[in-house]
Design a protein around this motif. Structure first.
Motif, PDB file in Angstrom:
ATOM      1  N   LEU A  28       0.987  -1.155  -0.034  1.00  0.00           N
ATOM      2  CA  LEU A  28       0.106  -0.109  -0.086  1.00  0.00           C
ATOM      3  C   LEU A  28       0.883   1.172   0.023  1.00  0.00           C
ATOM      4  O   LEU A  28       1.941   1.498   0.731  1.00  0.00           O
ATOM      5  CB  LEU A  28      -0.823  -0.111   1.205  1.00  0.00           C
ATOM      6  CG  LEU A  28      -2.000  -1.249   1.033  1.00  0.00           C
ATOM      7  CD1 LEU A  28      -1.558  -2.352   1.885  1.00  0.00           C
ATOM      8  CD2 LEU A  28      -3.271  -0.396   1.523  1.00  0.00           C
ATOM      9  N   THR A  29       0.336   2.219  -0.887  1.00  0.00           N
ATOM     10  CA  THR A  29       1.236   3.464  -0.864  1.00  0.00           C
ATOM     11  C   THR A  29       0.401   4.507   0.101  1.00  0.00           C
ATOM     12  O   THR A  29      -0.752   4.424  -0.108  1.00  0.00           O
ATOM     13  CB  THR A  29       1.109   4.025  -2.385  1.00  0.00           C
ATOM     14  OG1 THR A  29       1.891   2.883  -3.043  1.00  0.00           O
ATOM     15  CG2 THR A  29       2.057   5.455  -2.452  1.00  0.00           C
ATOM     16  N   ASP A  30       1.227   5.207   0.799  1.00  0.00           N
ATOM     17  CA  ASP A  30       0.704   6.492   1.649  1.00  0.00           C
ATOM     18  C   ASP A  30       0.560   7.516   0.738  1.00  0.00           C
ATOM     19  O   ASP A  30       1.154   7.962   0.110  1.00  0.00           O
ATOM     20  CB  ASP A  30       1.733   6.573   2.779  1.00  0.00           C
ATOM     21  CG  ASP A  30       1.655   5.526   3.964  1.00  0.00           C
ATOM     22  OD1 ASP A  30       0.842   4.957   4.077  1.00  0.00           O
ATOM     23  OD2 ASP A  30       2.986   5.407   4.244  1.00  0.00           O
ATOM     24  N   PHE A  31      -0.685   7.988   1.022  1.00  0.00           N
ATOM     25  CA  PHE A  31      -0.974   9.498   0.310  1.00  0.00           C
ATOM     26  C   PHE A  31      -1.189  10.348   1.363  1.00  0.00           C
ATOM     27  O   PHE A  31      -2.621  10.815   1.588  1.00  0.00           O
ATOM     28  CB  PHE A  31      -2.119   9.032  -0.737  1.00  0.00           C
ATOM     29  CG  PHE A  31      -1.804   8.322  -1.697  1.00  0.00           C
ATOM     30  CD1 PHE A  31      -1.206   8.945  -2.881  1.00  0.00           C
ATOM     31  CD2 PHE A  31      -2.117   7.115  -1.897  1.00  0.00           C
ATOM     32  CE1 PHE A  31      -1.119   8.216  -4.038  1.00  0.00           C
ATOM     33  CE2 PHE A  31      -1.977   6.230  -2.910  1.00  0.00           C
ATOM     34  CZ  PHE A  31      -1.178   6.801  -4.140  1.00  0.00           C
ATOM     35  N   GLY A  32      -0.289  10.557   2.324  1.00  0.00           N
ATOM     36  CA  GLY A  32      -0.570  11.506   3.440  1.00  0.00           C
ATOM     37  C   GLY A  32      -0.615  10.776   4.498  1.00  0.00           C
ATOM     38  O   GLY A  32      -0.666   9.543   4.516  1.00  0.00           O
ATOM     39  N   PRO A  33      -1.002  11.393   5.730  1.00  0.00           N
ATOM     40  CA  PRO A  33      -1.325  10.673   6.961  1.00  0.00           C
ATOM     41  C   PRO A  33      -2.472  10.093   7.239  1.00  0.00           C
ATOM     42  O   PRO A  33      -2.551   9.117   8.169  1.00  0.00           O
ATOM     43  CB  PRO A  33      -1.082  11.538   8.047  1.00  0.00           C
ATOM     44  CG  PRO A  33      -1.384  12.904   7.315  1.00  0.00           C
ATOM     45  CD  PRO A  33      -0.924  12.744   5.924  1.00  0.00           C
ATOM     46  N   ASP A  34      -3.364  10.523   6.245  1.00  0.00           N
ATOM     47  CA  ASP A  34      -5.072   9.625   6.383  1.00  0.00           C
ATOM     48  C   ASP A  34      -5.350   8.865   5.360  1.00  0.00           C
ATOM     49  O   ASP A  34      -6.698   8.736   5.363  1.00  0.00           O
ATOM     50  CB  ASP A  34      -5.782  10.801   6.784  1.00  0.00           C
ATOM     51  CG  ASP A  34      -5.717  11.891   5.669  1.00  0.00           C
ATOM     52  OD1 ASP A  34      -5.336  11.917   4.700  1.00  0.00           O
ATOM     53  OD2 ASP A  34      -6.494  12.980   6.003  1.00  0.00           O
ATOM     54  N   TYR A  35      -4.264   8.625   4.250  1.00  0.00           N
ATOM     55  CA  TYR A  35      -4.873   7.552   3.558  1.00  0.00           C
ATOM     56  C   TYR A  35      -3.924   6.770   2.717  1.00  0.00           C
ATOM     57  O   TYR A  35      -2.544   7.333   2.884  1.00  0.00           O
ATOM     58  CB  TYR A  35      -5.350   8.644   2.171  1.00  0.00           C
ATOM     59  CG  TYR A  35      -6.361   7.835   1.203  1.00  0.00           C
ATOM     60  CD1 TYR A  35      -7.691   7.931   1.576  1.00  0.00           C
ATOM     61  CD2 TYR A  35      -5.925   7.095   0.319  1.00  0.00           C
ATOM     62  CE1 TYR A  35      -8.606   7.051   0.723  1.00  0.00           C
ATOM     63  CE2 TYR A  35      -6.955   6.406  -0.567  1.00  0.00           C
ATOM     64  CZ  TYR A  35      -8.118   6.392  -0.290  1.00  0.00           C
ATOM     65  OH  TYR A  35      -8.999   5.723  -1.182  1.00  0.00           O
ATOM     66  N   ALA A  36      -3.989   5.604   2.501  1.00  0.00           N
ATOM     67  CA  ALA A  36      -3.194   4.889   2.024  1.00  0.00           C
ATOM     68  C   ALA A  36      -4.093   3.547   0.697  1.00  0.00           C
ATOM     69  O   ALA A  36      -5.091   3.567   1.090  1.00  0.00           O
ATOM     70  CB  ALA A  36      -2.616   3.750   2.954  1.00  0.00           C
ATOM     71  N   ALA A  37      -3.285   3.158  -0.215  1.00  0.00           N
ATOM     72  CA  ALA A  37      -4.117   2.572  -1.029  1.00  0.00           C
ATOM     73  C   ALA A  37      -3.024   1.553  -1.914  1.00  0.00           C
ATOM     74  O   ALA A  37      -1.959   1.505  -2.005  1.00  0.00           O
ATOM     75  CB  ALA A  37      -4.835   3.367  -2.210  1.00  0.00           C
ATOM     76  N   THR A  38      -3.870   0.535  -2.257  1.00  0.00           N
ATOM     77  CA  THR A  38      -2.985  -0.417  -3.382  1.00  0.00           C
ATOM     78  C   THR A  38      -3.092   0.539  -4.739  1.00  0.00           C
ATOM     79  O   THR A  38      -4.015   1.119  -4.914  1.00  0.00           O
ATOM     80  CB  THR A  38      -3.653  -1.696  -3.486  1.00  0.00           C
ATOM     81  OG1 THR A  38      -4.744  -1.734  -3.941  1.00  0.00           O
ATOM     82  CG2 THR A  38      -3.428  -2.556  -2.090  1.00  0.00           C
ATOM     83  N   THR A  39      -2.263   0.441  -5.400  1.00  0.00           N
ATOM     84  CA  THR A  39      -2.034   0.683  -6.934  1.00  0.00           C
ATOM     85  C   THR A  39      -1.897  -0.205  -7.857  1.00  0.00           C
ATOM     86  O   THR A  39      -0.927  -0.072  -8.721  1.00  0.00           O
ATOM     87  CB  THR A  39      -1.133   1.734  -6.739  1.00  0.00           C
ATOM     88  OG1 THR A  39       0.227   1.621  -6.391  1.00  0.00           O
ATOM     89  CG2 THR A  39      -1.454   3.147  -5.887  1.00  0.00           C
ATOM     90  N   THR A  40      -2.599  -1.242  -7.851  1.00  0.00           N
ATOM     91  CA  THR A  40      -2.234  -2.270  -8.802  1.00  0.00           C
ATOM     92  C   THR A  40      -2.776  -2.020 -10.271  1.00  0.00           C
ATOM     93  O   THR A  40      -2.443  -2.699 -11.357  1.00  0.00           O
ATOM     94  CB  THR A  40      -2.694  -3.607  -8.541  1.00  0.00           C
ATOM     95  OG1 THR A  40      -4.259  -3.731  -8.380  1.00  0.00           O
ATOM     96  CG2 THR A  40      -2.217  -4.149  -7.105  1.00  0.00           C
ATOM     97  N   GLY A  41      -3.789  -1.313 -10.455  1.00  0.00           N
ATOM     98  CA  GLY A  41      -4.648  -0.983 -11.528  1.00  0.00           C
ATOM     99  C   GLY A  41      -5.889  -1.818 -11.623  1.00  0.00           C
ATOM    100  O   GLY A  41      -6.703  -1.770 -12.739  1.00  0.00           O
TER     101      GLY A  41
END
Length: 116
Positions: A28-41
């Protein structure tokens, strides 16, 4: 158009990220302190700990390739209720709606210039 994203409400993004990484080996990639996500497409998972744009439940999100406002108009014309108006996030814009059966969903479009 298809559901390409599922967002989960979380209180502690780091703990949730560590859980999914440990349990399933997901990166999972962090997009700031309040969001993370997988980025598999593929169908990706987002962990939403935002106080600005919180979600009350699991939120399936449909991706549109063009014309987010047109999608919003079609949702309203079909009987949906907009619950969160269009807003920008790193990498795009989206809105949330409730369908006539009471289900909450979102619609997003990728727009790299929205990240700035």
């Amino acid at each position: 158009m298809r559901i390409s994203y599922v967002e989960l409400p979380v209180k502690d993004v780091a703990a949730a990220r560590d859980f999914y990484a440990g349990a399933f080996g997901w990166s999972l990639t962090d997009f700031g302190p309040d969001y993370a996500a997988t980025t598999t497409g593929d169908v990706d998972l987002g962990l939403n700990g935002s106080e600005d744009h919180p979600i009350p439940c699991v939120l399936p999100i449909v991706e549109v390739k063009a014309d987010l406002e047109g999608a919003l108009d079609r949702v309203v014309a079909a009987g949906g209720t907009i619950t969160v108006p269009v807003f920008a996030f790193p990498g795009g814009r989206r809105f949330h709606f409730r369908d006539p059966a009471g289900n909450d969903m979102g619609v997003f479009i990728v727009e790299q210039e929205a990240a700035g």
